[in-house]
Design an enzyme around this catalytic site. Sequence first.
Site, PDB file in Angstrom:
ATOM      1  N   ASP A 193       0.802  -1.225   0.000  1.00  0.00           N
ATOM      2  CA  ASP A 193       0.000   0.000   0.000  1.00  0.00           C
ATOM      3  C   ASP A 193       0.832   1.271   0.000  1.00  0.00           C
ATOM      4  OD1 ASP A 193       1.014  -0.230   2.557  1.00  0.00           O
ATOM      5  OD2 ASP A 193      -0.801   0.477   3.541  1.00  0.00           O
ATOM      6  N   GLU A 194       2.075   1.210  -0.450  1.00  0.00           N
ATOM      7  CA  GLU A 194       2.932   2.393  -0.392  1.00  0.00           C
ATOM      8  C   GLU A 194       3.967   2.343  -1.501  1.00  0.00           C
ATOM      9  OE1 GLU A 194       5.416   4.842   3.035  1.00  0.00           O
ATOM     10  OE2 GLU A 194       5.010   2.701   3.310  1.00  0.00           O
TER      11      GLU A 194
END
EC number: 2.7.7.7
Length: 388
Positions: free
Chosen positions: A94-95
């Site tokens: 998620d990054e």
Amino acid sequence: MDAFFASVEVLDRPEVRGKPAVVAHDSPRSVVTSATYEARALGIRSAMPLTNAKRLVPNVIVLEPHFEKYRHYSRLVMKVFNDFTPLVEQLSIDEAFLDVSGAIKIFGTPEQIAAQIKQRVFEETGLPCSVGVASTKFVAKLASTKSKPNGLLIVPEEDTLKFLHPLPIDALWGVGKKTAEVLNKRGLHTVSDVAHSPEQSLIAALGQAAGSHLYALAWARDPRPVNSEKADKSIGKEHTFNEDVTDIEKLKATLLFQADHVGAQLRKAQLEARTIGLKVTFSDLESLTRSRTLPEATSVGREIHKIVCELLDDLRIGGRAVRLIGVRSAGLVEAGGQQLSLWEDETDPWKDAEIVIDQVDQKFGPASVRPASLLRKIEPTRESGTPG
């Protein structure tokens, strides 16, 4: 992404929106995988035992995790990123870091690009994200964290130190609770205090690697480029014995050799592992694997060894003859992207020690320095390093 797992679950549970909720298996031994910002405002944090979260917030909503769903949305988000630039360095599910310097003529200013990315991600997934824009990876990540939730923060290059120096010292990568206490005792409370301290003073307090690292970050020195190459999915080491082994101490000595090797390979690649795994193959060729996901990633061999020994003890092999044993690290992330909780337990002395051993091995050859416990407890065997 903002509270990624929780945000994904709320997509299918709109009645939960705006309420304190956590992602976890609803069982007594479960821990919180993710929490909505409403739950975080009440003190709930990731990796907190679910029983503690329920005690803190009795009406908290528990959402069962669906990891395939998270992978699906991660792919959608990363596709959006790649539509703006090929220079995307995915740090985790998620990054990511994006180098958009080559996209300015097409998509506009950095602020316009960031706004477009946020809009596209929301339109195509329904998920919120926070974006930080800066001239270095460290400051961009810090800006994205400061802008959460669902925010956008631009730090112009000429304003970098103006943004960075007033922040508390725990804004620096690597400063956890214990490190902050050490620095506070020396009268250092802000990033500016660290920046204006003699570098040798920081090294004396924290060790060569940590002291130099924090001094550089305090002056926003972070020359690392965005690396779009796919990192190894795992790094491991397996060991096949010439004769089957039943001696647990010999197995643990072998695991120490392998854990040190895996730690050194992680540090060489500037990676840390969130998941540590053990593989055991018995004389009848039955294989068992066990793994543990850590609250924070590590590249310290002694921490890896401690974990695989605990996994081995949990197997309760009871004298069964072992043909092969192996250590694997997975869930690899870029080194230095989080607080280093390892500085706060019994592995404290080992991080700097292992960095020094790396330097000796580089100069004089592999295994120039090794633990005394390995001198007689392992044998020359068929070994394999296993980057995945």
